[in-house]
Motif scaffolding. Structure first.
Motif, PDB file in Angstrom:
ATOM      1  N   MET A   1      45.422  37.045  39.569  1.00 53.11           N
ATOM      2  CA  MET A   1      44.914  38.282  40.172  1.00 53.11           C
ATOM      3  C   MET A   1      45.953  39.381  40.024  1.00 53.11           C
ATOM      4  SD  MET A   1      42.150  39.311  41.829  1.00 53.11           S
ATOM      5  CE  MET A   1      41.585  40.633  42.887  1.00 53.11           C
ATOM      6  N   HIS A 186      42.571  48.063  40.639  1.00 53.70           N
ATOM      7  CA  HIS A 186      42.748  46.618  40.524  1.00 53.70           C
ATOM      8  C   HIS A 186      43.504  46.203  39.265  1.00 53.70           C
ATOM      9  CE1 HIS A 186      39.959  45.560  43.824  1.00 53.70           C
ATOM     10  NE2 HIS A 186      39.316  46.659  43.450  1.00 53.70           N
ATOM     11  N   GLU A 246      37.791  38.836  33.279  1.00 52.57           N
ATOM     12  CA  GLU A 246      37.370  38.109  34.477  1.00 52.57           C
ATOM     13  C   GLU A 246      38.458  37.148  34.946  1.00 52.57           C
ATOM     14  OE1 GLU A 246      33.969  34.806  35.660  1.00 52.57           O
ATOM     15  OE2 GLU A 246      33.404  36.478  34.326  1.00 52.57           O
ATOM     16  N   THR A 249      41.440  39.240  36.468  1.00 51.78           N
ATOM     17  CA  THR A 249      41.183  39.968  37.711  1.00 51.78           C
ATOM     18  C   THR A 249      40.655  39.090  38.831  1.00 51.78           C
ATOM     19  OG1 THR A 249      38.923  40.510  37.055  1.00 51.78           O
ATOM     20  CG2 THR A 249      40.654  42.077  36.445  1.00 51.78           C
ATOM     21  N   LEU A 251      37.567  38.890  39.200  1.00 45.37           N
ATOM     22  CA  LEU A 251      36.308  39.565  39.493  1.00 45.37           C
ATOM     23  C   LEU A 251      35.278  39.220  38.422  1.00 45.37           C
ATOM     24  CD1 LEU A 251      37.732  43.120  40.322  1.00 45.37           C
ATOM     25  CD2 LEU A 251      36.889  41.446  41.980  1.00 45.37           C
ATOM     26  N   THR A 252      34.069  38.861  38.846  1.00 50.09           N
ATOM     27  CA  THR A 252      32.981  38.631  37.903  1.00 50.09           C
ATOM     28  C   THR A 252      32.160  39.911  37.778  1.00 50.09           C
ATOM     29  OG1 THR A 252      31.410  37.904  39.585  1.00 50.09           O
ATOM     30  CG2 THR A 252      32.896  36.232  38.674  1.00 50.09           C
ATOM     31  N   ASN A 253      31.254  39.948  36.800  1.00 50.17           N
ATOM     32  CA  ASN A 253      30.492  41.183  36.634  1.00 50.17           C
ATOM     33  C   ASN A 253      29.606  41.479  37.841  1.00 50.17           C
ATOM     34  OD1 ASN A 253      28.134  39.639  36.276  1.00 50.17           O
ATOM     35  ND2 ASN A 253      28.294  39.679  34.055  1.00 50.17           N
ATOM     36  N   ASP A 255      30.572  41.388  40.822  1.00 49.85           N
ATOM     37  CA  ASP A 255      31.405  42.064  41.828  1.00 49.85           C
ATOM     38  C   ASP A 255      31.411  43.583  41.648  1.00 49.85           C
ATOM     39  OD1 ASP A 255      32.407  39.785  43.289  1.00 49.85           O
ATOM     40  OD2 ASP A 255      33.636  39.321  41.532  1.00 49.85           O
ATOM     41  N   TYR A 256      30.956  44.053  40.496  1.00 51.07           N
ATOM     42  CA  TYR A 256      30.946  45.489  40.230  1.00 51.07           C
ATOM     43  C   TYR A 256      29.582  46.066  40.579  1.00 51.07           C
ATOM     44  CZ  TYR A 256      35.067  44.321  37.454  1.00 51.07           C
ATOM     45  OH  TYR A 256      36.293  43.861  37.044  1.00 51.07           O
ATOM     46  N   THR A 315      33.158  48.850  44.192  1.00 45.39           N
ATOM     47  CA  THR A 315      34.011  48.448  43.075  1.00 45.39           C
ATOM     48  C   THR A 315      33.263  48.675  41.774  1.00 45.39           C
ATOM     49  OG1 THR A 315      35.169  46.802  44.416  1.00 45.39           O
ATOM     50  CG2 THR A 315      35.289  46.529  42.030  1.00 45.39           C
ATOM     51  N   SER A 331      39.362  48.339  36.404  1.00 43.89           N
ATOM     52  CA  SER A 331      38.559  48.022  37.589  1.00 43.89           C
ATOM     53  C   SER A 331      39.172  48.711  38.800  1.00 43.89           C
ATOM     54  CB  SER A 331      38.470  46.509  37.809  1.00 43.89           C
ATOM     55  OG  SER A 331      39.762  45.930  37.852  1.00 43.89           O
ATOM     56  N   THR A 333      38.307  50.144  43.077  1.00 44.68           N
ATOM     57  CA  THR A 333      37.447  50.341  44.241  1.00 44.68           C
ATOM     58  C   THR A 333      37.537  51.809  44.594  1.00 44.68           C
ATOM     59  OG1 THR A 333      37.751  48.085  45.070  1.00 44.68           O
ATOM     60  CG2 THR A 333      37.029  49.752  46.648  1.00 44.68           C
TER      61      THR A 333
END
Length: 334
Positions: A1, A186, A246, A249, A251-253, A255-256, A315, A331, A333
């Motif tokens: 991360m 991020h 992914e 981060t 984060l998966t798609n 999460d956006y 995000t 990425s 927020t």
């Protein structure tokens, strides 16, 4: 991360050229069928600057900056750094940021000015650099300006190029995120595959092909793009790029809330659906703006913020391709 940067976009502004050129009008000027441009590019209309009233990338960028400052409830004197993040230079020297500084009335201020350039992906790169500078207290309030007005250069451009591009500018103000707020940066990722370095290029104007050199051809000074090669190369690398992003981060798609892409073309926007970004989550104003080079990402970002589709705490992924050939992702927020 990735390590989070406590940075917030506190103001955003957008300006477009005052003339509207529909694809049917442009088609008639180019001597092609009325509906070809819209079918091929997905662009119904685009804005062009009006040189008769003094519009240019400099005037559009300056106005966008003033709107961003107004949106942030700040005065121009509050800014301590300006970053130019355009995909096309105002002139060879000095940096565009210095010219914007002068237009904003800061010519004796001494505040730092510099440009960053990865053509169409210049804005997210500038935002990431600014975020690190703010996070480390080098600067407190940074103004980023992206302004691109290719229309005066398009008369002799290839049909594919002329059909796509429009004129516009956007600007943001970046500061530290106040305690208790969610805004964050991020992760930044930029992969370059120089096998495609000649697919999108203006080869003249530098030391390799100097303007006054007899061996420099007129076409060397014109934007050239091999669109099919750009598209195929970008698609070839897109899946592993997104998979690596992914993993890096966490984060998966899903999460956006939105992916905010460079407004390349109809095909360039539609390919994102294959990677889990449904049409309703792809920020898109291509139809009535066209491709505004580096200004595209902050311009469409502005539109989705002002329409309320992107709100504080959402995000989003600022994604794009650029000459080089590069793929980029940032990425944040909001």
């Amino acid at each position: 991360m990735s390590k989070l940067l406590n940075v917030k976009i506190v103001g955003i502004g957008k300006v477009v050229g005052s003339k509207i050129m529909t694809s049917n009008e442009l088609g008639r000027k180019m001597g092609i069928k009325d509906d070809w441009i819209e079918r091929a590019s997905g662009v119904y209309s685009r804005h062009y600057i009006d040189k008769a009233i003094g519009e240019s990338a400099l005037t559009l960028g300056t106005k966008a900056a003033q709107l961003a400052l107004e949106d942030a409830n700040l005065h121009v004197s509050d800014i301590d750094c300006i970053i130019g993040a355009s995909g096309s230079p105002l002139q060879a020297i000095p940096c565009a940021a210095a010219l914007f500084q002068r237009e904003l009335g800061l010519e004796t201020s001494g505040i730092s000015c510099f440009d960053v350039d990865t053509t169409c992906y210049s804005f997210p790169l500038a935002l990431f650099i600014a975020s690190n500078l703010v996070q480390t207290n080098v600067y407190k309030k940074i103004l980023i300006i992206s302004a691109d007005t290719p229309s005066p250069t398009l008369d002799i451009a290839e049909r594919e190029v002329r059909a796509l591009f429009g004129d516009g500018a956007a600007a943001v103000v970046v500061t530290q995120t106040p305690e208790g707020e969610q805004s964050k940066v991020h992760h930044f990722k930029l992969n370059t595959y120089s096998e495609g370095a000649d697919y999108t290029a203006i080869k003249g104007g530098g030391t390799l092909k100097p303007p006054n050199d007899l061996e420099t051809k007129p076409e060397d000074n014109v934007f050239q793009m091999q669109g099919k090669k750009v598209f195929k190369t970008a698609v070839r690398y897109l899946k592993p790029f997104l998979e690596d992003l992914e993993e890096e981060t966490g984060l998966t798609n899903s999460d956006y809330k939105f992916i905010v892409p460079h407004q390349t073309s109809k095909n360039g926007m539609e390919i994102l659906r294959k990677y889990g970004f449904g049409k309703d989550r792809v920020a898109n104003h291509l139809r009535d703006h066209g491709n505004c080079i580096a200004a595209s990402i902050p311009m469409v970002f502005h539109d989705y913020i002002k329409s309320g589709q992107i709100q504080r705490g959402d995000t989003v992924l600022l994604f794009g391709t650029s000459a080089g050939l590069s793929l980029g992702a940032l990425s944040i927020t909001y």
